[in-house]
Write a protein that holds these residues in place. Structure first.
Motif, PDB file in Angstrom:
ATOM      1  N   ALA A 548      47.136  39.377  45.694  1.00 16.24           N
ATOM      2  CA  ALA A 548      47.614  40.437  45.168  1.00 16.24           C
ATOM      3  C   ALA A 548      46.784  40.607  44.291  1.00 16.24           C
ATOM      4  CB  ALA A 548      48.243  38.899  43.406  1.00 16.24           C
ATOM      5  N   PRO A 549      46.747  42.221  43.921  1.00 13.99           N
ATOM      6  CA  PRO A 549      45.982  42.830  43.145  1.00 13.99           C
ATOM      7  C   PRO A 549      45.716  42.527  41.947  1.00 13.99           C
ATOM      8  CG  PRO A 549      48.159  44.007  43.359  1.00 13.99           C
ATOM      9  CD  PRO A 549      47.856  42.621  43.537  1.00 13.99           C
ATOM     10  N   ASP A 550      45.638  41.161  41.071  1.00 15.97           N
ATOM     11  CA  ASP A 550      44.976  40.452  39.935  1.00 15.97           C
ATOM     12  C   ASP A 550      44.500  39.295  40.622  1.00 15.97           C
ATOM     13  OD1 ASP A 550      47.699  39.928  40.448  1.00 15.97           O
ATOM     14  OD2 ASP A 550      47.990  40.077  38.197  1.00 15.97           O
ATOM     15  N   SER A 551      44.698  38.741  41.889  1.00 12.87           N
ATOM     16  CA  SER A 551      43.882  37.543  41.817  1.00 12.87           C
ATOM     17  C   SER A 551      42.826  36.728  41.659  1.00 12.87           C
ATOM     18  CB  SER A 551      44.370  36.478  42.833  1.00 12.87           C
ATOM     19  OG  SER A 551      43.475  37.481  44.292  1.00 12.87           O
ATOM     20  N   MET A 552      42.039  36.167  41.243  1.00  9.96           N
ATOM     21  CA  MET A 552      40.631  36.269  40.890  1.00  9.96           C
ATOM     22  C   MET A 552      39.896  36.739  42.363  1.00  9.96           C
ATOM     23  SD  MET A 552      41.025  33.004  38.414  1.00  9.96           S
ATOM     24  CE  MET A 552      38.749  32.640  38.404  1.00  9.96           C
ATOM     25  N   ARG A 553      40.239  35.598  43.032  1.00  7.38           N
ATOM     26  CA  ARG A 553      39.619  36.510  44.214  1.00  7.38           C
ATOM     27  C   ARG A 553      39.865  38.041  44.521  1.00  7.38           C
ATOM     28  NH1 ARG A 553      41.051  31.671  43.720  1.00  7.38           N
ATOM     29  NH2 ARG A 553      39.915  29.620  44.419  1.00  7.38           N
ATOM     30  N   MET A 554      40.731  38.619  44.862  1.00  8.26           N
ATOM     31  CA  MET A 554      40.691  40.149  45.179  1.00  8.26           C
ATOM     32  C   MET A 554      40.227  40.895  43.607  1.00  8.26           C
ATOM     33  SD  MET A 554      41.995  41.808  47.182  1.00  8.26           S
ATOM     34  CE  MET A 554      42.589  43.598  47.823  1.00  8.26           C
ATOM     35  N   LEU A 555      39.952  40.280  42.650  1.00  6.73           N
ATOM     36  CA  LEU A 555      38.964  41.044  41.602  1.00  6.73           C
ATOM     37  C   LEU A 555      37.589  41.171  41.970  1.00  6.73           C
ATOM     38  CD1 LEU A 555      41.450  39.828  38.431  1.00  6.73           C
ATOM     39  CD2 LEU A 555      41.430  42.354  39.299  1.00  6.73           C
ATOM     40  N   VAL A 556      37.566  39.705  42.023  1.00 11.35           N
ATOM     41  CA  VAL A 556      35.596  39.959  42.710  1.00 11.35           C
ATOM     42  C   VAL A 556      35.823  40.766  44.366  1.00 11.35           C
ATOM     43  CG1 VAL A 556      34.502  38.466  43.651  1.00 11.35           C
ATOM     44  CG2 VAL A 556      35.474  37.350  41.894  1.00 11.35           C
ATOM     45  N   TRP A 557      36.306  40.467  45.413  1.00  9.30           N
ATOM     46  CA  TRP A 557      36.359  41.613  46.465  1.00  9.30           C
ATOM     47  C   TRP A 557      36.300  43.156  45.559  1.00  9.30           C
ATOM     48  CZ3 TRP A 557      35.007  42.007  51.344  1.00  9.30           C
ATOM     49  CH2 TRP A 557      35.175  43.660  51.512  1.00  9.30           C
ATOM     50  N   ARG A 558      37.486  43.514  45.186  1.00  2.79           N
ATOM     51  CA  ARG A 558      37.722  45.076  44.671  1.00  2.79           C
ATOM     52  C   ARG A 558      36.435  45.362  43.668  1.00  2.79           C
ATOM     53  NH1 ARG A 558      43.070  44.731  40.997  1.00  2.79           N
ATOM     54  NH2 ARG A 558      42.007  46.726  40.532  1.00  2.79           N
TER      55      ARG A 558
END
Length: 741
Positions: A548-558
């Motif tokens: 999900a775009p706002d998941s913590m892991r995706m936020l780190v990647w983004r």
């Protein structure tokens, strides 16, 4: 009546305050438990050391140094009252003398005339590179026993059988602090040895010792010259200390190796191996060197032949060391030690692997203490094993798998082994061939990420290769691969691990979310230190599809993906400096850089607000990690830029550079752009001011015209309008006052 002394211990004392006490303390158990005496020969030790030795010695012999070690030793020998005489130097000390104590107290000494033990010399101050030499340091005191030779002194006779002690002394006399010290010590020895050589030109011991001293200072041409000279002298007639002649043959071949004269190694090596004057240890030494040359030339057959010759002698030596004791010299003493054995057998392993002789390779591998940090494990040997594994039959492969298990137990070898395995897979043509290669490595019993990856991929794509795992096990293995994301991510893509997981029934999103957040964050940061743009784009698509775009892991990647975009733009801007880049192209680059920064900062701020309480963020921002603090300032910077508050933006850049040193290059380009915007603002301000000044003069003239025709109210209205544009115009203010009165 006093008790008969069994042993007299004599030590030459020089000015070595750092080691002399260790030396004396190490022989104290003998002095306490055996009827014995301690004779110390003072060769010029100085007041500090003299004060130390006086508390230990039974006798101190003052000796004026005359550049003759035998005379100094004999000065102590003449004072000896024991049945046996034992000597050592003040820069060496025993670990344990129990066996020596038992030798005398049990009466065993009556059966022997000479005693030898090991001198373990260290080539470095850390004690990591030892070299063992058997030394004859104990002798039954017959009336005519004495020392001979000015340097490398020894007894003039052997009055009976030799006792070999399993005892050693530490010796740091060859561990020099500087290259100058090493050379100075050797040159001192060379000077004395040249004197002895001139007096006794047919003495092979002096010739050999001279050759070895030249080796110590890397003068291999001179060492070779001494060896050939001694061999030539011996060919013309009888020589003294003929037992050293064979070692001159060995040193000759050693020198050819050092000088890269490989044809001479082979030609002369064959001659010496066929000679009856060459002793078994030197033959083994030469065989080891010849094996190395043949391997270098790609002649695996002859390499194998000469390693086998070396190994046969080594095995026999280990069974009966005493049988070979008479062949030990400074040239041959390391022939069968761990390090030399690992080098020769390492060559043999490569040759055996080349011919698919896994059992022989395993036999030799086992004889190398692969866990000892002091041995040499060559990268080429490791590669030869790994490259053979995909081609090996199951029984042969089993030997190589065991070798890999042992190599991976060495932490300093682990990364190289895994990298070499990966490279072996890379060299295979098709993906199927790569997975087949990986299947043989999957048999290695290791929990490292590479082997987890191999097990998953092989289980999914080659289920018939003996690797199977359930979905639960696969999910557990996948999680383990992510523990080293920087190394694992390129191979996860290359070997389609995510697809492999789905083949086994798993879901990539579930796996990614299960990775501990601290590992994920650390891994993503590490990955972006050595990523390729193509890989990053690929992973971006994978993560977008799975998280999900706002998941913590995706936020780190983004965040770091955005930072990467900003970095790339900053690099491009720097490269374009001085090239006349069009303004619109520069503006586009700055805009993309700002977009990347916005993504980085926004994602970090969102993460921060998911992790920390609002009160902490608002009231105690200085306790936040610097990444988060800096991200808030980045958003401030972007806002100030949008509002054209460039002066404030410059100050914010300074704060960001302090908090986020990783953004230095981006901030460097940003600051240059801000300074250009400030300069542009100044130019525009000056232009506006000049235009306003011209307009002000024109309007003032109009006001005066209106006043001249009596239209003061109209003039006042115009004056007030102008004052709004130029509030600091004193002349205009005076004019308004006149109109108001």
């Amino acid at each position: 009546m006093s008790k008969q002394l069994l042993v007299s211990i004599s030590i030459l004392i020089s000015n070595r305050p750092d080691t002399v006490k260790k030396c004396l303390e190490s022989v104290k158990p003998i002095l306490d438990q055996v009827p014995s005496e301690l004779i110390l020969v003072d060769t010029g030790c100085g007041e500090e050391v003299r004060g130390i030795i006086e508390t230990y010695a039974d006798k101190i012999v003052d000796f004026e140094w005359c550049r003759d070690f035998s005379k100094a030793r004999n000065a102590g020998l003449r004072q000896a009252k024991g049945k046996w005489f034992m000597f050592l130097d003040d820069d060496e000390w025993f670990d344990d003398v129990t066996e020596i104590i038992t030798f005398f107290n049990s009466g065993e000494y009556r059966k022997y005339g000479l005693g030898v033990y090991t001198q373990r010399s260290y080539m470095d101050q850390a004690g990591l590179i030892p070299s063992d030499l058997m030394v004859a340091r104990m002798i039954r005191l017959d009336p005519d026993v004495k020392f001979i030779y000015k340097i490398h002194e020894c007894f003039n006779k052997v009055p009976g059988k030799t006792k070999m002690f399993d005892v050693f002394v530490h010796h740091y006399g060859y561990a020099y602090n500087t290259e100058e010290e090493r050379k100075a010590h050797s040159m001192r020895n060379i000077t004395l040895l040249l004197e002895e050589h001139e007096e006794h030109p047919r003495n092979m011991k002096h010739t050999l010792q001279l050759a070895q001293e030249y080796n110590v200072i890397d003068e291999y041409e001179k060492s070779l010259e001494m060896s050939l000279d001694g061999i030539s002298v011996a060919a013309k007639g009888p020589v003294e200390d003929e037992f050293c002649l064979s070692s001159l043959y060995g040193n000759e071949i050693n020198c050819y190796i050092k000088l890269k004269r490989y044809d001479d190694v082979v030609e002369r090596g064959r001659q010496h191996l066929a000679s009856r004057r060459t002793d078994p240890v030197v033959k083994a030494l030469i065989a080891g060197n010849m094996a190395n040359v043949y391997l270098y030339r790609g002649d695996y057959e002859n390499c194998l032949k000469y390693v086998e010759q070396y190994w046969d002698t080594c095995v026999d030596y280990q069974k009966d060391i005493e049988k070979y004791m008479g062949f030990e010299t400074t040239i041959t003493n390391s022939c069968f030690d761990q390090r030399k054995r690992s080098i020769v057998l390492g060559d043999g392993i490569r040759a055996a692997v080349h011919f698919g002789r896994g059992e022989l390779a395993w036999e030799w591998f086992q004889s190398i203490n692969s866990q000892s940090k002091m041995i040499f494990i060559s990268n080429e040997m490791i590669r030869s094993i790994l490259e053979r594994m995909p081609e090996a039959a199951p029984e042969e492969l089993d030997y190589y798998v065991r070798m890999c298990d042992m190599l991976l137990a060495r932490e300093e070898l682990r990364d190289f082994v895994i990298q070499a395995m990966s490279e072996c897979c890379d060299r295979k043509g098709s993906f199927e061939e790569q997975v087949k290669a990986m299947s043989c490595y999957a048999k290695v019993a290791s929990g490292e990420w590479f082997f987890r990856l191999a097990k998953i991929v092989v289980s999914a794509f080659l289920p018939g290769r003996g690797q199977t795992c359930s979905l639960e096990e696969a999910e557990e293995l996948v999680a383990g691969v992510w523990e080293d994301m920087q190394k694992g991510m390129p191979l996860i893509r290359k070997y389609h691990m995510l697809e492999a997981l789905e083949c086994l029934g798993g879901k990539r999103g579930k796996i990614l979310e299960a990775i501990p957040f601290y590992l994920w964050q650390r891994g993503i940061v590490g990955y972006f230190q050595s990523f390729t743009k193509e890989d990053a784009v690929w992973w971006n698509g994978q993560f977008k599809a799975a998280l999900a775009p706002d998941s913590m892991r995706m936020l780190v990647w983004r965040a770091f993906y955005g930072l990467t975009e900003a970095n790339l733009e900053a690099t491009a801007l720097e490269a374009s400096e001085g090239t006349g880049m069009p303004e619109d192209a520069e503006a586009m680059g700055i805009r993309r850089m700002m977009e990347g920064l916005r993504e980085y900062a926004s994602c970090h701020v969102e993460l921060c607000e998911k992790i920390f309480l609002p009160d902490i963020i608002s009231q105690m921002p200085d306790v936040l990690p610097e990444d988060y603090q800096g991200s808030y300032f980045v958003l401030d910077l972007l806002k100030e830029t949008e509002e054209e508050k460039y002066d404030a933006a410059v100050q914010t850049v300074k704060v960001i550079r302090r908090l986020l040193p990783g953004l230095t290059e981006i901030m460097k380009q940003y600051l240059k752009w801000l300074q250009r915007q400030l300069e542009r603002q100044k130019v525009e301000s000056r232009k506006v001011a000049e235009e306003l000044q011209t307009l002000s003069v024109q309007i003032k003239n109009k006001i005066h015209q209106l006043m001249g025709i009596g239209q003061n109210q109209a003039a006042l209205g115009v004056a007030n309008q102008l004052l709004a544009l130029t509030p600091n115009d004193a002349e205009l203010q005076q004019l308004i006052e006149r109109l108001q009165n």
